[in-house]
Scaffold this motif. Sequence first.
Motif, PDB file in Angstrom:
ATOM      1  N   LEU A 185       0.686  -1.136  -0.009  1.00 20.49           N
ATOM      2  CA  LEU A 185      -0.103  -0.139  -0.096  1.00 20.49           C
ATOM      3  C   LEU A 185       0.918   1.247   0.189  1.00 20.49           C
ATOM      4  CD1 LEU A 185      -3.190   0.563   0.197  1.00 20.49           C
ATOM      5  CD2 LEU A 185      -2.514   1.011   2.880  1.00 20.49           C
ATOM      6  N   THR A 186       1.229   1.796  -1.215  1.00 17.56           N
ATOM      7  CA  THR A 186       2.219   2.852  -1.258  1.00 17.56           C
ATOM      8  C   THR A 186       1.481   4.340  -1.198  1.00 17.56           C
ATOM      9  OG1 THR A 186       1.889   2.550  -3.670  1.00 17.56           O
ATOM     10  CG2 THR A 186       3.922   1.811  -2.490  1.00 17.56           C
ATOM     11  N   ASP A 187       0.085   4.259  -1.888  1.00 16.64           N
ATOM     12  CA  ASP A 187      -0.524   5.777  -1.821  1.00 16.64           C
ATOM     13  C   ASP A 187      -1.385   5.665  -0.688  1.00 16.64           C
ATOM     14  OD1 ASP A 187      -1.573   8.195  -2.154  1.00 16.64           O
ATOM     15  OD2 ASP A 187      -2.784   7.304  -3.843  1.00 16.64           O
ATOM     16  N   THR A 188      -0.968   6.214   0.762  1.00 13.58           N
ATOM     17  CA  THR A 188      -1.613   6.414   1.667  1.00 13.58           C
ATOM     18  C   THR A 188      -2.358   7.687   2.157  1.00 13.58           C
ATOM     19  OG1 THR A 188      -0.013   7.128   3.055  1.00 13.58           O
ATOM     20  CG2 THR A 188      -0.117   4.529   3.174  1.00 13.58           C
ATOM     21  N   SER A 189      -2.418   8.301   1.119  1.00 15.79           N
ATOM     22  CA  SER A 189      -3.062   9.804   1.157  1.00 15.79           C
ATOM     23  C   SER A 189      -4.614   9.776   1.218  1.00 15.79           C
ATOM     24  CB  SER A 189      -2.531  10.854   0.083  1.00 15.79           C
ATOM     25  OG  SER A 189      -3.100  10.196  -1.181  1.00 15.79           O
ATOM     26  N   ASP A 190      -5.134   8.806   0.663  1.00 11.98           N
ATOM     27  CA  ASP A 190      -6.504   8.477   0.746  1.00 11.98           C
ATOM     28  C   ASP A 190      -7.152   7.734   1.875  1.00 11.98           C
ATOM     29  OD1 ASP A 190      -6.932   9.791  -1.694  1.00 11.98           O
ATOM     30  OD2 ASP A 190      -7.176   7.941  -3.012  1.00 11.98           O
ATOM     31  N   LEU A 191      -6.151   7.140   2.740  1.00 10.93           N
ATOM     32  CA  LEU A 191      -6.714   6.363   3.868  1.00 10.93           C
ATOM     33  C   LEU A 191      -7.452   6.977   4.776  1.00 10.93           C
ATOM     34  CD1 LEU A 191      -5.736   3.347   3.931  1.00 10.93           C
ATOM     35  CD2 LEU A 191      -4.339   4.063   5.875  1.00 10.93           C
ATOM     36  N   GLY A 192      -8.602   6.378   5.201  1.00 16.40           N
ATOM     37  CA  GLY A 192      -9.487   7.113   6.045  1.00 16.40           C
ATOM     38  C   GLY A 192     -10.414   7.803   5.293  1.00 16.40           C
ATOM     39  N   LEU A 193     -10.269   8.674   4.212  1.00 14.79           N
ATOM     40  CA  LEU A 193     -11.250   9.188   3.312  1.00 14.79           C
ATOM     41  C   LEU A 193     -12.072   8.169   2.546  1.00 14.79           C
ATOM     42  CD1 LEU A 193      -9.191  12.426   2.363  1.00 14.79           C
ATOM     43  CD2 LEU A 193     -11.381  12.625   3.590  1.00 14.79           C
ATOM     44  N   ARG A 194     -11.062   7.327   2.002  1.00 16.79           N
ATOM     45  CA  ARG A 194     -11.921   6.285   1.056  1.00 16.79           C
ATOM     46  C   ARG A 194     -12.859   5.499   2.220  1.00 16.79           C
ATOM     47  NH1 ARG A 194     -10.674   4.063  -3.758  1.00 16.79           N
ATOM     48  NH2 ARG A 194      -8.718   5.194  -4.022  1.00 16.79           N
ATOM     49  N   ASP A 195     -12.408   5.153   3.386  1.00 14.22           N
ATOM     50  CA  ASP A 195     -13.138   4.342   4.202  1.00 14.22           C
ATOM     51  C   ASP A 195     -14.716   5.085   4.573  1.00 14.22           C
ATOM     52  OD1 ASP A 195     -11.459   2.245   4.745  1.00 14.22           O
ATOM     53  OD2 ASP A 195     -10.044   3.698   5.848  1.00 14.22           O
ATOM     54  N   LEU A 196     -14.773   6.624   4.230  1.00 15.47           N
ATOM     55  CA  LEU A 196     -15.935   7.065   4.527  1.00 15.47           C
ATOM     56  C   LEU A 196     -17.004   6.616   3.689  1.00 15.47           C
ATOM     57  CD1 LEU A 196     -14.850  10.800   4.856  1.00 15.47           C
ATOM     58  CD2 LEU A 196     -15.703   9.198   6.656  1.00 15.47           C
ATOM     59  N   GLY A 197     -16.684   6.048   2.506  1.00 11.96           N
ATOM     60  CA  GLY A 197     -17.872   5.782   1.463  1.00 11.96           C
ATOM     61  C   GLY A 197     -18.884   4.694   1.790  1.00 11.96           C
ATOM     62  N   ILE A 198     -18.376   3.765   2.993  1.00 13.50           N
ATOM     63  CA  ILE A 198     -19.159   2.828   3.514  1.00 13.50           C
ATOM     64  C   ILE A 198     -20.461   3.185   4.295  1.00 13.50           C
ATOM     65  CG2 ILE A 198     -17.937   2.149   5.634  1.00 13.50           C
ATOM     66  CD1 ILE A 198     -18.630  -0.736   3.873  1.00 13.50           C
ATOM     67  N   GLY A 199     -20.136   4.569   4.924  1.00 16.31           N
ATOM     68  CA  GLY A 199     -21.298   5.099   5.762  1.00 16.31           C
ATOM     69  C   GLY A 199     -22.352   5.683   4.905  1.00 16.31           C
ATOM     70  N   LEU A 200     -22.090   5.887   3.734  1.00 19.48           N
ATOM     71  CA  LEU A 200     -23.146   6.800   2.854  1.00 19.48           C
ATOM     72  C   LEU A 200     -24.665   6.075   2.755  1.00 19.48           C
ATOM     73  CD1 LEU A 200     -21.168   7.508  -0.244  1.00 19.48           C
ATOM     74  CD2 LEU A 200     -22.015   9.016   1.213  1.00 19.48           C
ATOM     75  N   ILE A 201     -24.750   4.998   3.516  1.00 15.79           N
ATOM     76  CA  ILE A 201     -26.322   4.334   3.685  1.00 15.79           C
ATOM     77  C   ILE A 201     -26.980   5.380   4.618  1.00 15.79           C
ATOM     78  CG2 ILE A 201     -25.492   2.868   5.426  1.00 15.79           C
ATOM     79  CD1 ILE A 201     -27.580   0.962   4.580  1.00 15.79           C
ATOM     80  N   GLY A 202     -26.286   6.080   5.579  1.00 14.60           N
ATOM     81  CA  GLY A 202     -26.789   6.952   6.585  1.00 14.60           C
ATOM     82  C   GLY A 202     -27.505   8.183   5.879  1.00 14.60           C
ATOM     83  N   PRO A 203     -26.759   9.008   4.843  1.00 15.10           N
ATOM     84  CA  PRO A 203     -27.434  10.022   4.225  1.00 15.10           C
ATOM     85  C   PRO A 203     -28.354   9.594   3.233  1.00 15.10           C
ATOM     86  CG  PRO A 203     -25.051   9.995   3.912  1.00 15.10           C
ATOM     87  CD  PRO A 203     -25.357   9.092   5.082  1.00 15.10           C
ATOM     88  N   MET A 204     -28.079   8.460   2.616  1.00 11.52           N
ATOM     89  CA  MET A 204     -29.283   7.986   1.640  1.00 11.52           C
ATOM     90  C   MET A 204     -30.633   7.691   2.177  1.00 11.52           C
ATOM     91  SD  MET A 204     -26.870   5.374  -0.332  1.00 11.52           S
ATOM     92  CE  MET A 204     -25.507   5.876  -1.447  1.00 11.52           C
ATOM     93  N   VAL A 205     -30.453   6.856   3.564  1.00  9.23           N
ATOM     94  CA  VAL A 205     -31.616   6.743   4.310  1.00  9.23           C
ATOM     95  C   VAL A 205     -32.330   8.174   4.689  1.00  9.23           C
ATOM     96  CG1 VAL A 205     -32.692   5.632   6.344  1.00  9.23           C
ATOM     97  CG2 VAL A 205     -30.933   4.427   4.858  1.00  9.23           C
ATOM     98  N   LEU A 206     -31.549   9.086   5.113  1.00  9.50           N
ATOM     99  CA  LEU A 206     -31.968  10.305   5.595  1.00  9.50           C
ATOM    100  C   LEU A 206     -32.731  11.063   4.471  1.00  9.50           C
ATOM    101  CD1 LEU A 206     -29.344  11.326   8.129  1.00  9.50           C
ATOM    102  CD2 LEU A 206     -31.743  10.763   8.769  1.00  9.50           C
ATOM    103  N   GLY A 207     -32.189  10.942   3.217  1.00  7.50           N
ATOM    104  CA  GLY A 207     -32.576  11.649   2.165  1.00  7.50           C
ATOM    105  C   GLY A 207     -34.097  11.105   1.757  1.00  7.50           C
ATOM    106  N   VAL A 208     -34.120   9.731   1.682  1.00  4.02           N
ATOM    107  CA  VAL A 208     -35.064   9.344   1.206  1.00  4.02           C
ATOM    108  C   VAL A 208     -36.351   9.470   2.120  1.00  4.02           C
ATOM    109  CG1 VAL A 208     -36.436   7.073   0.913  1.00  4.02           C
ATOM    110  CG2 VAL A 208     -34.164   7.612  -0.292  1.00  4.02           C
TER     111      VAL A 208
END
Lengths: 250, 213
Positions: free
Chosen positions: A49-72
Amino acid sequence: MVSLVRAELRKLLGLPTAWVGLVLGTLLAPVVVLLNAPYTRRAIAAGTLTDTSDLGLRDLGIGLIGPMVLGVIVVSSEYTSTGKDAPGARQLTATLTAVPDRLRLLAAKTTALVLVVAAQASVTAVVTLTLTQVLHGEHVPAPALTRVAAAVLYWTLTALLAYAIALITRNGIVPLTLLIINSSVVSVSYLLTKVTDLAAYLPDIVGARMFIRGADFPVAIAPVTAGLVMTAWVVALLAVGAVLFQRRDV
Amino acid sequence: MTTARAELRKLLTLPSLRRTALLTWAANLLLTFAYAAAESRGEPLGDDPALAPLGYTQAGFLVLGVLAAVSEYQEGDQIRTTLLAMPRRLPLQAVKALALAALTLPVAAATAATSSLPAGGAAWLPAATAYLTLTTLLGAAVAGVVRRAVPAVVLLLFVYVIAGPVLRARFGASAAYLPDTAAVDPSRGAAATITWTLAALTLAALTFGRRDA
């Protein structure tokens, strides 16, 4: 307007399903960072894993179910029948009696949704990124504030996208199913980018370019352009939703 | 027998079920095409193209089960009329499950065939059909307990689309116990799918037998 927004906030936060979305969306990303920690450490140590600059930010994607449920559910809760003994009654009838100006109502709803989702996204981003720093601090540079802000914006726009689709379909199941499948580990939009490069401009794919730098991408899009493209999608769908909401029978 | 016919007719006349089945099948066709296109461009998407589209379209079958079960509890509360005509709850629940299975089977077979036959995976067809039918029954059972469509869909999709893949990726050993493993690896996850479905159906029957309508 302030009292309208306050009323919409209270209605939204009074829904049990909203709390499912809030809790799931906020906890998922930090939990995944924790679960992945040993694996990530090994990958960094082994040099895979050489490019670590996305680490953490990339993991945020999994939580998107929250805003989707709220918006709907901001929309779908207005259309579900209110009780067993009054099958034809929907909350929307009461809402429109209180606020007959439909566009004002939509503005208040949108504001309430944006406030809740932006707060949720900020908390989630701060917790997830702090956790990443604590766990892998020596290897991961602290992300720039603009990238964190872009991630919060991405969450908010995703919620608005779900909200706009729900306004058009007037039903919660269709947008939820579409969006949640599309937030899976390998999203459908991502599959489509393998078929045509145009799919890179689908809202969820292009929006992620606002804060993720990773190279696994067919077309180079600058972060600001990416933000504008996703905003254009959201504005267009919201406009369609608003026109329909304005003109359709309750 | 009359009950079975009545339940089948109720399911067949629900427009939402027809629309869901049609959309699911069409989405599956599109995904199969995407996988084939990626394959022919020399950059396959990683998974077995005979089964991978079903990993997405199983969501349609979950929704199908949810809508079938929830239709009794939506506006007008049809369940009260149903129970007036058929007061013995456990046989009713069994007939409901059988009717839904009979209705789903052809849809599942058509969907599974759409993606497995062109990819040369005809051997997976029976397993995939059975999996999709069981998934529909599980969706219906969960929705029978939750009784509301949106929360049931959120719960099921969270387990199938988010929790399942994450758990499988991190804890490989958990794959044998997850209800959705069979979608990607039928030989490994079949037992888990059957167990989860039977457990959910039992739970639904027990709660339905004891709870107020």
